[in-house]
Design a protein around this motif. Structure first.
Motif, short mmCIF file in Angstrom:
data_model
loop_
_atom_site.label_atom_id
_atom_site.label_comp_id
_atom_site.label_asym_id
_atom_site.label_seq_id
_atom_site.Cartn_x
_atom_site.Cartn_y
_atom_site.Cartn_z
N ILE A 129 0.87 -1.17 0.00
CA ILE A 129 0.00 0.00 0.00
C ILE A 129 0.91 1.23 0.00
O ILE A 129 1.99 1.21 0.59
N ALA A 130 0.47 2.27 -0.67
CA ALA A 130 1.34 3.43 -0.89
C ALA A 130 1.57 4.20 0.40
O ALA A 130 0.96 5.24 0.65
N SER A 131 2.48 3.69 1.24
CA SER A 131 2.76 4.35 2.53
C SER A 131 3.49 5.67 2.33
O SER A 131 3.37 6.57 3.15
N SER A 132 4.26 5.80 1.24
CA SER A 132 4.92 7.08 0.99
C SER A 132 3.89 8.15 0.68
O SER A 132 4.07 9.32 1.05
N ALA A 133 2.78 7.77 0.02
CA ALA A 133 1.71 8.73 -0.29
C ALA A 133 1.07 9.26 0.98
O ALA A 133 0.93 10.47 1.18
N SER A 134 0.70 8.34 1.87
CA SER A 134 0.05 8.77 3.12
C SER A 134 1.05 9.42 4.06
O SER A 134 0.74 10.41 4.74
N GLY A 135 2.27 8.90 4.11
CA GLY A 135 3.27 9.43 5.04
C GLY A 135 3.74 10.83 4.70
O GLY A 135 3.80 11.71 5.56
#
Length: 371
Positions: A129-135
């Motif tokens: 899951i795009a954790s860089s997007a949310s982070g």
């Protein structure tokens, strides 16, 4: 491209301490972007569903540096500590340090504060899951909360726009995680207000069939990817099919815009699945080539196709740059499809793991404290 609009005001009223907490979501692209130029400019426009349950919660504590440190103009450095799920994560620091370097022109106040960043995800790290997007979008929103304290005249609209602009400089897809439920990133002639610099909410009325759309993420492989997205994007530079792909993606976004407004679910399914497979085709035909799908990814895709045919269902799949499968379907099929996933698709997941999610609305402030 006019980036001057995002320069911080020269006259900011300093504060000594503040703490902000934001919850920002991941997102899943329906029309993909794969390939970019500096500074984080997409080669084609993309559109994504903002997720609801898959999010990052980030707190940034700001403490103004003593005057003795602020006076050392020649030694300006961004000072921060980073904790992820309660543990200091120095291995994450280089990416965040690079992010701060990219945004320092637009947020010069970051030199004036010592920052302590605490983050946690609602989903397993390295789960595809795009954790860089949310982070990165969460950090951007915390920075904009500070900027709002320093310059009270900032509007909510501007804060969202600049947060998306900043987040993009850390992770391209993070530009799509500030708002929802549908966000377009990348300039496109058929999307009013679209820009390469920041994401914008899809500006047209969406058909009711796409409201509360469901996304179940099947965790086929929870390990680290063999090739990072950053490397994958760079491989598009000399890719033999790159220019045709960029043209195709922009044409597909124009088509997707009509689908979302008109509610043509069959065309939605066809386009979303084609986009997912085209993304992976670009990976398999780059130099060097690589494959991120796993055998169970293909097993799940075939099971979805079989179920859709047998049940006359509107279920479909999409993929990010990884092995995991996002199963998309209308809310009206939720009970039946969830049973299908539990009984048949979970078997192909790592330890039977999957995450139930749906379309969400974007970033949410949890805490705002000024001392």
């Amino acid at each position: 491209m006019n980036t001057d609009q995002f320069l911080a005001k020269s006259q900011l009223k300093p504060i000594d301490k503040a703490s902000f907490t934001w919850q920002t979501p991941s997102n899943i692209a329906l029309v993909k972007y794969w390939g970019k130029s500096n500074p984080q400019i997409p080669k084609n426009a993309s559109i994504s569903f903002t997720l609801h349950n898959c999010h990052t919660i980030t707190t940034v504590d700001f403490a103004r540096k003593p005057h003795s440190e602020l006076d050392l103009e020649s030694e300006k450095v961004v000072t921060f500590n980073l904790f992820f799920e309660g543990k200091q994560k120095d291995d994450f620091k280089p990416k965040i340090a690079e992010f701060f370097k990219r945004i320092q022109t637009y947020c010069p106040y970051i030199f004036e504060y010592k920052m302590t960043i605490n983050s946690e995800n609602s989903f397993p790290h390295s789960s595809g899951i795009a954790s860089s997007a949310s982070g990165l979008s969460a950090i951007a929103m915390c920075l904009m909360s500070l900027e709002k304290e320093l310059c009270a005249e900032l509007s909510t609209e501007f804060i969202h726009k600049k947060a998306s602009f900043l987040a993009r400089l850390g992770s391209g897809s993070a530009s799509r995680s500030i708002e929802g439920p549908l966000v377009v990133w990348g300039e496109h002639s058929e999307i009013e207000g679209s820009s390469d610099l920041f994401g914008v909410q899809f500006p047209y009325k969406v058909h009711s069939v796409f409201e509360n759309y469901q996304d179940v993420i099947l965790l086929v492989d929870t390990g680290e990817k063999q090739v990072s997205s950053t490397v994958g994007h760079k491989l598009m530079i000399n890719h033999p099919f790159a220019e045709n792909r960029f043209k195709q993606a922009n044409e597909n976004l124009g088509t997707m815009s009509k689908i979302l407004q008109e509610g043509n679910i069959k065309d939605f399914i066809s386009l979303v699945e084609s986009e997912a497979l085209t993304l992976h085709a670009m990976m398999m035909t780059s130099n060097p080539y690589f494959i991120l799908m796993k055998p169970n990814t293909l097993e799940i895709i075939n099971k979805i196709w079989e179920y859709r045919s047998a049940e006359n269902s509107a279920i479909c799949f999409t993929l990010d740059a990884g092995a995991n499968v996002h199963v998309l379907f209308p809310e009206r099929e939720k009970e039946k499809v969830n049973e299908f996933i539990k009984n048949e698709l979970a078997l192909y997941c790592d330890n039977n793991q999957y995450l139930c999610d749906q379309v969400g609305v974007g970033a949410k402030m949890l805490l705002n404290e000024r001392y």
